[in-house]
Write a protein that holds these residues in place. Structure first.
Motif, short mmCIF file in Angstrom:
data_model
loop_
_atom_site.label_atom_id
_atom_site.label_comp_id
_atom_site.label_asym_id
_atom_site.label_seq_id
_atom_site.Cartn_x
_atom_site.Cartn_y
_atom_site.Cartn_z
N GLN A 6 9.25 -0.49 -9.55
CA GLN A 6 7.80 -0.52 -9.72
C GLN A 6 7.29 0.90 -9.79
O GLN A 6 7.66 1.74 -8.97
CB GLN A 6 7.14 -1.25 -8.55
N LEU A 7 6.43 1.17 -10.77
CA LEU A 7 5.80 2.47 -10.92
C LEU A 7 4.40 2.41 -10.33
O LEU A 7 3.61 1.54 -10.71
CB LEU A 7 5.73 2.87 -12.39
N ASN A 8 4.09 3.28 -9.40
CA ASN A 8 2.75 3.34 -8.82
C ASN A 8 1.88 4.25 -9.68
O ASN A 8 2.04 5.45 -9.65
CB ASN A 8 2.81 3.90 -7.39
N VAL A 9 0.98 3.65 -10.45
CA VAL A 9 0.09 4.45 -11.29
C VAL A 9 -1.04 5.04 -10.46
O VAL A 9 -1.67 6.01 -10.87
CB VAL A 9 -0.46 3.64 -12.48
N ASP A 10 -1.34 4.46 -9.31
CA ASP A 10 -2.28 5.02 -8.35
C ASP A 10 -1.52 5.26 -7.05
O ASP A 10 -0.49 4.65 -6.81
CB ASP A 10 -3.41 4.04 -8.05
N THR A 11 -2.03 6.15 -6.22
CA THR A 11 -1.46 6.30 -4.89
C THR A 11 -1.74 5.00 -4.13
O THR A 11 -2.85 4.49 -4.15
CB THR A 11 -2.12 7.48 -4.15
N THR A 12 -0.71 4.44 -3.52
CA THR A 12 -0.89 3.21 -2.76
C THR A 12 -0.45 3.43 -1.33
O THR A 12 0.39 4.28 -1.04
CB THR A 12 -0.07 2.04 -3.36
N GLN A 13 -1.05 2.66 -0.43
CA GLN A 13 -0.65 2.65 0.96
C GLN A 13 -0.47 1.20 1.35
O GLN A 13 -1.20 0.33 0.88
CB GLN A 13 -1.72 3.29 1.83
N ARG A 14 0.51 0.93 2.22
CA ARG A 14 0.71 -0.43 2.67
C ARG A 14 1.10 -0.43 4.14
O ARG A 14 1.73 0.50 4.63
CB ARG A 14 1.74 -1.17 1.83
N CYS A 15 0.69 -1.48 4.81
CA CYS A 15 1.02 -1.66 6.22
C CYS A 15 1.67 -3.02 6.37
O CYS A 15 1.15 -4.03 5.89
CB CYS A 15 -0.24 -1.58 7.07
N ASN A 36 2.88 5.52 -0.90
CA ASN A 36 3.62 5.77 -2.13
C ASN A 36 2.77 6.66 -3.02
O ASN A 36 1.70 6.26 -3.47
CB ASN A 36 3.94 4.47 -2.86
N PRO A 37 3.21 7.90 -3.30
CA PRO A 37 2.42 8.85 -4.09
C PRO A 37 2.22 8.39 -5.54
O PRO A 37 2.98 7.56 -6.06
CB PRO A 37 3.25 10.13 -4.05
N HIS A 38 1.23 8.96 -6.16
CA HIS A 38 0.92 8.75 -7.57
C HIS A 38 2.17 8.96 -8.41
O HIS A 38 2.90 9.94 -8.23
CB HIS A 38 -0.19 9.72 -7.97
N LYS A 55 -3.49 -1.01 0.01
CA LYS A 55 -4.67 -0.31 -0.49
C LYS A 55 -4.23 0.51 -1.68
O LYS A 55 -3.19 1.17 -1.63
CB LYS A 55 -5.24 0.62 0.57
N MET A 56 -5.00 0.47 -2.76
CA MET A 56 -4.64 1.27 -3.93
C MET A 56 -5.89 1.75 -4.64
O MET A 56 -6.93 1.12 -4.58
CB MET A 56 -3.73 0.49 -4.87
N GLY A 57 -5.75 2.92 -5.28
CA GLY A 57 -6.83 3.46 -6.08
C GLY A 57 -7.93 4.13 -5.28
O GLY A 57 -8.96 4.48 -5.82
N HIS A 58 -7.74 4.34 -3.98
CA HIS A 58 -8.79 4.91 -3.14
C HIS A 58 -8.60 6.40 -2.86
O HIS A 58 -9.46 7.03 -2.29
CB HIS A 58 -8.86 4.15 -1.82
#
Length: 62
Positions: A6-15, A36-38, A55-58
């Protein structure tokens, strides 16, 4: 179940709320916060199942 990169096009965070969330490097236990960095790549698949808050795109992609 298909396990793909999976490519993260935005920085994402997950818990991890429930269960274990594995990727290609490590098993993240419940309560772990992962960023997960951009444009990062990761491969994840949970055979037992898990619940994550994502959370993504924030964050600015600098």
């Amino acid at each position: 179940m298909k396990n793909t990169m999976q490519l993260n096009v935005d920085t994402t965070q997950r818990c991890g709320v429930e269960g274990v969330f594995p990727d290609e490097h490590v098993d993240y236990p419940q309560g772990t916060w992962v960023r997960n960095p951009h444009l990062s790549l990761h491969q994840s698949l949970s055979r037992e199942g898990c619940l994550n808050l994502v959370k993504m795109g924030h964050l600015l992609n600098v």
